[in-house]
Design a protein around this motif. Structure first.
Motif, PDB file in Angstrom:
ATOM      1  N   ASP A 153      35.845  50.759 -14.795  1.00  0.00           N
ATOM      2  CA  ASP A 153      36.715  49.837 -15.540  1.00  0.00           C
ATOM      3  C   ASP A 153      37.441  48.872 -14.615  1.00  0.00           C
ATOM      4  OD1 ASP A 153      35.982  50.965 -17.961  1.00  0.00           O
ATOM      5  OD2 ASP A 153      37.734  52.280 -18.051  1.00  0.00           O
ATOM      6  N   GLU A 154      37.980  49.386 -13.507  1.00  0.00           N
ATOM      7  CA  GLU A 154      38.686  48.526 -12.555  1.00  0.00           C
ATOM      8  C   GLU A 154      37.749  47.478 -11.972  1.00  0.00           C
ATOM      9  OE1 GLU A 154      41.891  51.698 -10.659  1.00  0.00           O
ATOM     10  OE2 GLU A 154      39.866  51.595  -9.823  1.00  0.00           O
ATOM     11  N   ALA A 155      36.568  47.907 -11.578  1.00  0.00           N
ATOM     12  CA  ALA A 155      35.613  46.996 -10.950  1.00  0.00           C
ATOM     13  C   ALA A 155      35.151  45.913 -11.915  1.00  0.00           C
ATOM     14  CB  ALA A 155      34.416  47.788 -10.425  1.00  0.00           C
ATOM     15  N   GLU A 156      34.859  46.299 -13.145  1.00  0.00           N
ATOM     16  CA  GLU A 156      34.409  45.316 -14.132  1.00  0.00           C
ATOM     17  C   GLU A 156      35.498  44.292 -14.430  1.00  0.00           C
ATOM     18  OE1 GLU A 156      32.563  45.117 -18.630  1.00  0.00           O
ATOM     19  OE2 GLU A 156      32.624  47.036 -17.581  1.00  0.00           O
ATOM     20  N   GLU A 157      36.720  44.750 -14.586  1.00  0.00           N
ATOM     21  CA  GLU A 157      37.829  43.829 -14.840  1.00  0.00           C
ATOM     22  C   GLU A 157      38.038  42.888 -13.663  1.00  0.00           C
ATOM     23  OE1 GLU A 157      42.599  43.943 -15.827  1.00  0.00           O
ATOM     24  OE2 GLU A 157      41.408  45.735 -16.189  1.00  0.00           O
ATOM     25  N   LEU A 158      37.953  43.419 -12.447  1.00  0.00           N
ATOM     26  CA  LEU A 158      38.146  42.596 -11.255  1.00  0.00           C
ATOM     27  C   LEU A 158      37.042  41.562 -11.110  1.00  0.00           C
ATOM     28  CD1 LEU A 158      39.801  42.000  -8.737  1.00  0.00           C
ATOM     29  CD2 LEU A 158      38.489  43.768  -7.553  1.00  0.00           C
ATOM     30  N   VAL A 159      35.792  41.947 -11.334  1.00  0.00           N
ATOM     31  CA  VAL A 159      34.678  40.999 -11.254  1.00  0.00           C
ATOM     32  C   VAL A 159      34.873  39.869 -12.262  1.00  0.00           C
ATOM     33  CG1 VAL A 159      32.217  40.739 -11.813  1.00  0.00           C
ATOM     34  CG2 VAL A 159      32.949  42.492 -10.229  1.00  0.00           C
ATOM     35  N   ASN A 160      35.239  40.223 -13.477  1.00  0.00           N
ATOM     36  CA  ASN A 160      35.464  39.189 -14.496  1.00  0.00           C
ATOM     37  C   ASN A 160      36.598  38.253 -14.096  1.00  0.00           C
ATOM     38  OD1 ASN A 160      33.413  40.173 -16.126  1.00  0.00           O
ATOM     39  ND2 ASN A 160      34.778  41.510 -17.278  1.00  0.00           N
ATOM     40  N   THR A 161      37.682  38.809 -13.581  1.00  0.00           N
ATOM     41  CA  THR A 161      38.834  37.999 -13.162  1.00  0.00           C
ATOM     42  C   THR A 161      38.469  37.078 -12.005  1.00  0.00           C
ATOM     43  OG1 THR A 161      40.368  39.697 -13.903  1.00  0.00           O
ATOM     44  CG2 THR A 161      41.205  38.104 -12.295  1.00  0.00           C
ATOM     45  N   GLN A 200      27.033  33.879 -10.837  1.00  0.00           N
ATOM     46  CA  GLN A 200      28.406  34.279 -10.592  1.00  0.00           C
ATOM     47  C   GLN A 200      28.556  34.721  -9.147  1.00  0.00           C
ATOM     48  OE1 GLN A 200      29.232  37.154 -13.651  1.00  0.00           O
ATOM     49  NE2 GLN A 200      29.904  35.536 -15.023  1.00  0.00           N
ATOM     50  N   ARG A 201      29.689  34.384  -8.559  1.00  0.00           N
ATOM     51  CA  ARG A 201      29.904  34.685  -7.152  1.00  0.00           C
ATOM     52  C   ARG A 201      30.130  36.170  -6.907  1.00  0.00           C
ATOM     53  NH1 ARG A 201      33.773  31.820  -2.684  1.00  0.00           N
ATOM     54  NH2 ARG A 201      33.362  33.357  -1.080  1.00  0.00           N
ATOM     55  N   TYR A 202      30.789  36.857  -7.828  1.00  0.00           N
ATOM     56  CA  TYR A 202      31.128  38.264  -7.614  1.00  0.00           C
ATOM     57  C   TYR A 202      30.307  39.151  -8.524  1.00  0.00           C
ATOM     58  CZ  TYR A 202      34.922  36.187  -5.048  1.00  0.00           C
ATOM     59  OH  TYR A 202      35.636  35.447  -4.139  1.00  0.00           O
ATOM     60  N   ALA A 203      29.870  40.289  -7.973  1.00  0.00           N
ATOM     61  CA  ALA A 203      29.030  41.221  -8.713  1.00  0.00           C
ATOM     62  C   ALA A 203      29.440  42.653  -8.382  1.00  0.00           C
ATOM     63  CB  ALA A 203      27.568  41.000  -8.343  1.00  0.00           C
ATOM     64  N   ALA A 235      38.324  32.998 -12.076  1.00  0.00           N
ATOM     65  CA  ALA A 235      39.123  32.198 -11.140  1.00  0.00           C
ATOM     66  C   ALA A 235      38.239  31.264 -10.332  1.00  0.00           C
ATOM     67  CB  ALA A 235      39.917  33.120 -10.212  1.00  0.00           C
ATOM     68  N   GLU A 236      37.082  31.757  -9.912  1.00  0.00           N
ATOM     69  CA  GLU A 236      36.132  30.937  -9.155  1.00  0.00           C
ATOM     70  C   GLU A 236      35.635  29.778 -10.012  1.00  0.00           C
ATOM     71  OE1 GLU A 236      33.613  30.023  -5.798  1.00  0.00           O
ATOM     72  OE2 GLU A 236      35.382  31.277  -6.025  1.00  0.00           O
ATOM     73  N   SER A 237      35.347  30.046 -11.263  1.00  0.00           N
ATOM     74  CA  SER A 237      34.889  29.008 -12.182  1.00  0.00           C
ATOM     75  C   SER A 237      35.958  27.941 -12.368  1.00  0.00           C
ATOM     76  CB  SER A 237      34.534  29.643 -13.529  1.00  0.00           C
ATOM     77  OG  SER A 237      34.205  28.650 -14.460  1.00  0.00           O
ATOM     78  N   HIS A 238      37.202  28.343 -12.533  1.00  0.00           N
ATOM     79  CA  HIS A 238      38.288  27.375 -12.693  1.00  0.00           C
ATOM     80  C   HIS A 238      38.500  26.566 -11.423  1.00  0.00           C
ATOM     81  CE1 HIS A 238      39.505  29.918 -16.198  1.00  0.00           C
ATOM     82  NE2 HIS A 238      39.571  28.703 -16.702  1.00  0.00           N
ATOM     83  N   ALA A 239      38.347  27.201 -10.274  1.00  0.00           N
ATOM     84  CA  ALA A 239      38.518  26.490  -9.003  1.00  0.00           C
ATOM     85  C   ALA A 239      37.444  25.426  -8.832  1.00  0.00           C
ATOM     86  CB  ALA A 239      38.481  27.477  -7.837  1.00  0.00           C
TER      87      ALA A 239
END
Length: 71
Positions: free
Chosen positions: A40-48, A4-7, A52-56
């Motif tokens: 919570d914010e960070a985990e949600e953002l990483v997942n989002t 995954q690109r974001y961690a 998005a990266e996967s769909h791109a």
């Protein structure tokens, strides 16, 4: 499973940072550094961001498959 690109990266305090693993820098979203986030914010953002990266990445291949089927 692909990398995954974001961690997440834990700060020295109670906050988290989202890291772009390609550049090894703090992630930017609309010009804002993704730092000092709650867990919570960070985990949600990483997942989002990873979704998005996967769909791109998949979108061009899906379009090509769709175009081939129409021919």
């Amino acid at each position: 499973m692909q990398n995954q690109r974001y961690a997440l990266q834990k700060n020295l305090n109670i906050y988290w940072t989202v890291i772009d693993t390609v550049s090894d820098r703090k992630a930017l979203v609309n010009g804002f550094v993704m730092d000092m986030l709650t867990a919570d914010e960070a985990e949600e953002l990483v997942n989002t961001l990873n979704r998005a990266e996967s769909h791109a990445i998949l979108a061009p291949a899906q379009r090509e498959h769709h175009d081939r089927r129409r021919q």
